[in-house]
Design a protein around this motif. Structure first.
Motif, short mmCIF file in Angstrom:
data_model
loop_
_atom_site.label_atom_id
_atom_site.label_comp_id
_atom_site.label_asym_id
_atom_site.label_seq_id
_atom_site.Cartn_x
_atom_site.Cartn_y
_atom_site.Cartn_z
N PRO A 345 0.81 -1.23 0.00
CA PRO A 345 0.00 0.00 0.00
C PRO A 345 0.84 1.27 0.00
CG PRO A 345 -0.49 -1.36 1.94
CD PRO A 345 0.45 -2.14 1.10
N LEU A 346 1.99 1.22 0.70
CA LEU A 346 2.84 2.42 0.72
C LEU A 346 3.36 2.77 -0.66
CD1 LEU A 346 5.01 2.20 3.98
CD2 LEU A 346 3.19 3.82 3.41
N ILE A 347 3.76 1.73 -1.40
CA ILE A 347 4.27 1.97 -2.76
C ILE A 347 3.17 2.59 -3.62
CG2 ILE A 347 5.08 0.85 -4.87
CD1 ILE A 347 6.34 -1.32 -2.96
N VAL A 348 1.97 2.02 -3.49
CA VAL A 348 0.86 2.53 -4.28
C VAL A 348 0.55 3.98 -3.91
CG1 VAL A 348 -1.59 2.25 -4.81
CG2 VAL A 348 -0.12 0.23 -4.60
N ILE A 349 0.49 4.22 -2.59
CA ILE A 349 0.20 5.59 -2.14
C ILE A 349 1.27 6.55 -2.64
CG2 ILE A 349 0.09 7.08 -0.10
CD1 ILE A 349 -1.11 4.63 1.40
N GLY A 350 2.52 6.13 -2.44
CA GLY A 350 3.64 6.96 -2.86
C GLY A 350 3.60 7.25 -4.35
N GLY A 351 3.34 6.19 -5.12
CA GLY A 351 3.31 6.35 -6.58
C GLY A 351 2.25 7.35 -7.01
N TYR A 352 1.05 7.19 -6.46
CA TYR A 352 -0.04 8.09 -6.83
C TYR A 352 0.19 9.49 -6.31
CZ TYR A 352 -2.90 4.47 -8.94
OH TYR A 352 -3.37 3.50 -9.76
N ALA A 353 0.79 9.60 -5.11
CA ALA A 353 1.07 10.93 -4.57
C ALA A 353 2.05 11.68 -5.46
CB ALA A 353 1.62 10.79 -3.16
N ARG A 354 3.08 10.98 -5.93
CA ARG A 354 4.04 11.59 -6.85
C ARG A 354 3.35 12.08 -8.12
NH1 ARG A 354 9.41 10.22 -5.39
NH2 ARG A 354 9.26 8.60 -3.80
N ARG A 355 2.50 11.16 -8.64
CA ARG A 355 1.75 11.52 -9.85
C ARG A 355 0.95 12.80 -9.61
NH1 ARG A 355 0.15 9.01 -14.24
NH2 ARG A 355 -1.93 9.93 -14.21
N ALA A 356 0.20 12.75 -8.49
CA ALA A 356 -0.68 13.89 -8.19
C ALA A 356 0.13 15.17 -8.07
CB ALA A 356 -1.44 13.62 -6.89
N LEU A 357 1.25 15.05 -7.38
CA LEU A 357 2.08 16.24 -7.18
C LEU A 357 2.57 16.81 -8.50
CD1 LEU A 357 3.12 17.80 -4.73
CD2 LEU A 357 5.27 16.51 -4.93
N ASN A 359 1.37 16.30 -11.41
CA ASN A 359 0.29 16.65 -12.34
C ASN A 359 -0.58 17.80 -11.85
OD1 ASN A 359 1.11 14.73 -14.06
ND2 ASN A 359 -0.43 13.20 -13.47
N LEU A 360 -0.37 18.21 -10.57
CA LEU A 360 -1.21 19.26 -10.00
C LEU A 360 -1.23 20.51 -10.89
CD1 LEU A 360 -0.89 19.53 -6.11
CD2 LEU A 360 -2.95 19.36 -7.51
N LYS A 361 -0.03 20.82 -11.45
CA LYS A 361 0.08 22.09 -12.17
C LYS A 361 -0.46 21.99 -13.60
CE LYS A 361 4.00 22.43 -9.34
NZ LYS A 361 5.25 21.70 -9.29
N ASN A 362 -0.50 20.78 -14.12
CA ASN A 362 -1.03 20.70 -15.49
C ASN A 362 -2.41 20.07 -15.50
OD1 ASN A 362 -0.67 17.90 -15.41
ND2 ASN A 362 1.51 18.18 -15.88
N GLU A 363 -2.94 19.95 -16.63
CA GLU A 363 -4.33 19.52 -16.74
C GLU A 363 -4.49 18.01 -16.58
OE1 GLU A 363 -5.33 21.02 -20.53
OE2 GLU A 363 -5.24 23.10 -19.84
N LYS A 364 -3.36 17.31 -16.50
CA LYS A 364 -3.44 15.85 -16.41
C LYS A 364 -3.88 15.38 -15.03
CE LYS A 364 0.63 14.84 -18.39
NZ LYS A 364 1.72 13.91 -18.63
N ARG A 368 -9.09 11.04 -9.29
CA ARG A 368 -9.26 9.62 -8.96
C ARG A 368 -7.98 9.03 -8.34
NH1 ARG A 368 -11.59 7.17 -14.34
NH2 ARG A 368 -10.26 8.88 -15.07
N ASP A 369 -6.83 9.65 -8.70
CA ASP A 369 -5.58 9.21 -8.08
C ASP A 369 -5.66 9.37 -6.55
OD1 ASP A 369 -4.73 8.78 -10.60
OD2 ASP A 369 -3.19 10.37 -10.65
N LEU A 370 -6.26 10.48 -6.13
CA LEU A 370 -6.39 10.73 -4.69
C LEU A 370 -7.31 9.70 -4.04
CD1 LEU A 370 -6.62 14.63 -4.46
CD2 LEU A 370 -4.65 13.14 -4.09
N GLU A 371 -8.33 9.28 -4.80
CA GLU A 371 -9.24 8.27 -4.24
C GLU A 371 -8.50 6.97 -3.97
OE1 GLU A 371 -12.63 7.90 -6.85
OE2 GLU A 371 -13.06 10.03 -6.57
N ILE A 372 -7.62 6.66 -4.94
CA ILE A 372 -6.83 5.42 -4.74
C ILE A 372 -5.95 5.55 -3.50
CG2 ILE A 372 -4.97 4.03 -5.72
CD1 ILE A 372 -6.27 4.49 -8.46
N ILE A 373 -5.34 6.75 -3.39
CA ILE A 373 -4.50 6.97 -2.20
C ILE A 373 -5.32 6.73 -0.94
CG2 ILE A 373 -3.32 8.75 -0.83
CD1 ILE A 373 -2.33 9.94 -3.47
#
Lengths: 544, 140
Positions: A345-357, A359-364, A368-373
Motif C-alpha cells: 500500500p505504501l508503494i501505491v500511495i507513494g506512486g499516486y502521490a508523486r503523480r498527483a504532485l 500533475n497538480l500544475k497541469n491539466e493531467k 481519482r488518483d487521490l481516491e486510490i490513495i
C-alpha cells in the motif's frame, strides 16, 4: 585272655579306648607311666570300681599313699580346668565384644551414605577398645584404572605422644563406642591425626610379587606380617608409617570383587599381633566388604546422577536460550510479515502521490488518483487495527454448551462453500459432550478458521472430517482434510501471527484460533503430510 | 543476470522482428494488486508505451501469445503460480524476451530462478529506476 592293655582300660566305658584313671594311678609306682593319664571325670565318682578301690585304701599306708597322690593329681587337674575356663571365658567375652562392634559398625554403615564416614566407622571399629584392639588401622582401595592400591584413610594416633593425648581424652570423657559412631555419622569426627594424609599419597602396585599388601588382596588371604618379614619387603614408604614390629593385613572382598585391604598395627603399645586377632579382623573385613561394595556403587551412581543433573541443567539453559531466541525469531518474522504487508500500500500511495504532485500544475491531474490513495490508506488503517487488536486480552463468556451443536451451526454457515468446492462432509460425534464450558462465539470463530483453511486446502474437492470425542477430563475435537498438506518447514510457523503462506491471507486466522483455545485453557495442535492432508486437534478441558 | 546495458538483438515476443518506429513498444505488467496495475498503466502509457496488464499466470501467457509484447514487468508474489514460475514459462517459449522482476521483496534475488530475468527491481513508489531500465531494455 585279658592283656595288659585291657587292665588299663576303663571298666565303665564299653568297647572304648578310654583308660582307667584308678588303674593308671595305682600302677604308676610299679610301671613307669607308659600311657597318658586321663582326666578324672565325674563318671569316675559314679564308677563302682573307683569307689571300691578308694574305700579299700582307708587306714592302710599303701592306701593313704594312693589317696594323697590321687588328691594332688586331682587338685592339679582342677587348676588346669580353671585356667582353661578362664581362657575360654575371656575369649568368649572378647568374641562377644567383637561381634557387638561388628553389629554396631554394620548398623552404622547402613545409615552412612558417605564413603569417608563409612571408612572412618570401619576403622574406628577395628581400633575400638577391647574388641579388635588394634592401635591403628588403615584402608587401601583398588583403583582399577591405575592398577594400584591407593591409601585412603587411617585412624589412630601418629606417635606415642599423640596416643597419650587422645587416649587420655577418651578415658576422661568416657566416650563409648556408640557415641563415637554417632559422632562420625553426624560428621563430628575427632580432629584428624594426619594419619590419613600420611597414607593418601601411597599407591601400591597391584602385583603380588611387588607388594605384600597387594598379595593379601590378590590371594584373598590374611597375613600376620612379622617384623622380620616386614624388613624384607620393598614398600619403603609403608616402612616409615607402620609399626616395625609387624602388622596385620586382611583383604576386603566380595564374591565378585576385590575391593581393597584393611591394614592394622600396634605401633604405640608394641603388643604382638596374635593370629587370632588377624582372624577376627578378617571376619570383620568380610562382614563390611559387601557394605563397602554397596557404598562404592552408590558413590558411582551418585557421580553419574550428578553428571546427569549437570547435563540436564545445561539442556535447560540451552532450552531457555533457544526459547528466547525462538521468541525473537518469531518477533522477527512478525516484523517482516507486517513490513511486507505495509509495503505494497505504501508503494501505491507513494506512486499516486508523486503523480498527483507532478500533475497538480497541469491539466493531467486526476482526482481519482487521490481516491486510490485514500483507499490504500484505509487498507493500512485496517491492518494497523488488526495488529493492535491482536494481543488484547480477550474476555470469554463461558457457558456450558453442546459442542456438537456449535459445530453444526458453523457448518450451516459454510454449507454453500463446501458444496461449491465439491467437498464431502463426514462427522463422527460423541453424544456425551453437551456440557462443555466454552464461549460459543469464539469457538465458532475457531471453527470458521479451521474449516475455511480446510476448504482452501482442497480446491479440487475432497473429504472434510470433523470428529468429537469425550476424554476423561476433556473433549477432543479434530478437523481433518484431504488437501494439499503443509510442508514440515512451514508447520512450525503456522500459529505465528501474520505468518501466512496464502497470497491474500492475513496470517491471523490460526494465531487467533490458538489464542482463543489457550484462553479456554485448551491446546491446539496440527499434523500434516504434503499431498495427504492436514489434521488440527483441539483439546478443551471439561472443568475450566 | 544479464547486463541490462548490453546492446542486444531484441526479438519481439510474438511478431518477430517487424516492429517499426511507428508502433510503440508493448509492455506487459503482471501484478495482482489492482491499484498497482493502474499506476503502472498510467505512468508507462504516459511515457508512450503500449501497456497491457494481467493479474495472474494464465492471463499473462495468453496475452503474450495473442499479441505483441516487447517487455514484461513481473511481480513475484501472486496467487496461483508465482512470478518465478511464470518467468520460467516465458523463458521456455522465448529466451530473449526482456523480463524485469519487480517485487516488494528483495529476498527472491537469492533464488537462482530469479537469475533468468534481465533485471530485478525492488518495488518503489518512485518509478524512475523502473522506467530507466525499461528504456534501456527496449531501446526506446
Amino acid at each position: 585272655m585279658a592283656s595288659r592293655n585291657d587292665f588299663f582300660r576303663c571298666p565303665q566305658a564299653q568297647q572304648s579306648d578310654l583308660n582307667c584313671w584308678m588303674n593308671l594311678v595305682t600302677q604308676a609306682k610299679v610301671l613307669p607311666t607308659v600311657l597318658p593319664l586321663p582326666n578324672l571325670s565325674s563318671d569316675c565318682f559314679a564308677c563302682a570300681y573307683f569307689n571300691q578301690n578308694m574305700s579299700r585304701s582307708k587306714g592302710r599306708r599303701e592306701a593313704d599313699q594312693l589317696a594323697y597322690s590321687s588328691l594332688s593329681l586331682f587338685l592339679e587337674q582342677l587348676g588346669f580346668y580353671e585356667t582353661q575356663l578362664d581362657y575360654t571365658t575371656s575369649n568368649l567375652s572378647k568374641r562377644i565384644e567383637e561381634l557387638s562392634i561388628l553389629k554396631k559398625v554394620s548398623d552404622a554403615l547402613l545409615e552412612s551414605k558417605d564413603l569417608d564416614k563409612s571408612f572412618r566407622l570401619i576403622l574406628t571399629g577395628a581400633t575400638a577398645g577391647q574388641a579388635f584392639g588394634f592401635n591403628r588401622a588403615f584402608i587401601f582401595l583398588v583403583n582399577e584404572k591405575k592398577k594400584v592400591l591407593e591409601g585412603k584413610i587411617g585412624v589412630g594416633p601418629k606417635d606415642p605422644q599423640e596416643a597419650e593425648r587422645i587416649w587420655s581424652e577418651l578415658r576422661q570423657k568416657k566416650v563409648t563406642f556408640d557415641q563415637m559412631t554417632k559422632d562420625i555419622l553426624n560428621g563430628q569426627t575427632p580432629p584428624d591425626t594426619n594419619l590419613s594424609a600420611l597414607i593418601q599419597g601411597i599407591n601400591l602396585p597391584l602385583d603380588a610379587n611387588l607388594s605384600l599388601i597387594s598379595k593379601s588382596l590378590l590371594q584373598r588371604k590374611a597375613f600376620n606380617v612379622s617384623s622380620s618379614e616386614f624388613t624384607q619387603i620393598k614398600e619403603e614408604r609403608l616402612f616409615s608409617i607402620l609399626s616395625p614390629k609387624g602388622f596385620a593385613v586382611v583383604p576386603i572382598v566380595t564374591e565378585r570383587k576385590n575391593l581393597g585391604v584393611l591394614v592394622a598395627d600396634n605401633l604405640i603399645t608394641g603388643e604382638p599381633i596374635l593370629d587370632e586377632d588377624v582372624t577376627a579382623l578378617e571376619t570383620f573385613a568380610n562382614e563390611v566388604g559387601l557394605q563397602i561394595e554397596n557404598l562404592l556403587l552408590q558413590k558411582e551412581l551418585f557421580l553419574k546422577l550428578q553428571e546427569l543433573e549437570h547435563v540436564h541443567n545445561l539442556l535447560r539453559e540451552n532450552q531457555n536460550y533457544l526459547l528466547k531466541h525462538e521468541h525473537l525469531a518469531d518477533m522477527g518474522k512478525l516484523a517482516t510479515t507486517v513490513a511486507h504487508e505495509i509495503k505494497t500500500p505504501l508503494i501505491v500511495i507513494g506512486g499516486y502521490a508523486r503523480r498527483a504532485l507532478s500533475n497538480l500544475k497541469n491539466e493531467k491531474f486526476d482526482p481519482r488518483d487521490l481516491e486510490i490513495i485514500l483507499s490504500e490508506v484505509e487498507r493500512l488503517e485496517r491492518l494497523a487495527s488488526q495488529i493492535l487488536d491482536y494481543p488484547k486480552e480477550t474476555k470469554l463468556f463461558l457457558t456450558k454448551q453442546d459442542l456438537n451443536g456449535i459445530i453444526q451451526e458453523a457448518l450451516e454457515v459454510l454449507e454453500e462453500r463446501l458444496k461449491f468446492s465439491n467437498i464431502q462432509l463426514k462427522t463422527k460425534s460423541s453424544k456425551d459432550i453437551q456440557e462443555v464450558p466454552l464461549d460459543s462465539q469464539r469457538i465458532k470463530q475457531v471453527l470458521f478458521n479451521l474449516i475455511g483453511n480446510a476448504i482452501e486446502a482442497m480446491p479440487q474437492g475432497g473429504i472434510l472430517t470433523i470428529t468429537t470425542q469425550k476424554k476423561k477430563n476433556s473433549v477432543k475435537l479434530e478437523v481433518e482434510d484431504t488437501g494439499k498438506g503443509i510442508p514440515d518447514e512451514e508447520v512450525k510457523n503456522l500459529f505465528i501471527p501474520f505468518y501466512t503462506t496464502k497470497p491474500k491471507g492475513s496470517g491471523l486466522g490460526l494465531a487467533v484460533s490458538k489464542k482463543i483455545i489457550a484462553d479456554h485453557k485448551g491446546t491446539i495442535g496440527v499434523q500434516s503430510q504434503v499431498n495427504v492432508g492436514t489434521k488440527f486437534t483441539i483439546i478443551l478441558p471439561l472443568n475450566s | 543476470m544479464k547486463n541490462v546495458s548490453n546492446e542486444r538483438n531484441f526479438a519481439p515476443y510474438h511478431t518477430g522482428q517487424n516492429r517499426t518506429q511507428m508502433t510503440p513498444p508493448a509492455i506487459l505488467v503482471v501484478d495482482d494488486e489492482e491499484h498497482m496495475l493502474r499506476l503502472y498503466e498510467k505512468e508507462l502509457s504516459e511515457d508512450g508505451y503500449q501497456v497491457k496488464t494481467a493479474t495472474g499466470a494464465e492471463d499473462a501467457l495468453k496475452i503474450a501469445q495473442n499479441g505483441q509484447v516487447d517487455l514484461v514487468v513481473l511481480d513475484i508474489k501472486l496467487e496461483g503460480k508465482n512470478g518465478l514460475e511464470i518467468l520460467s514459462d516465458f523463458r521456455r517459449i522465448n529466451k530473449d524476451l526482456p523480463i524485469i522482476l519487480n517485487s516488494a521483496y528483495s529476498t527472491y534475488k537469492s533464488d537462482f530462478q530469479s537469475w533468468l530475468a534481465d533485471a530485478y527491481l525492488v518495488k518503489s513508489s518512485n518509478l524512475e529506476e523502473l522506467k530507466k531500465t525499461i528504456r534501456e531494455l527496449v531501446n526506446f
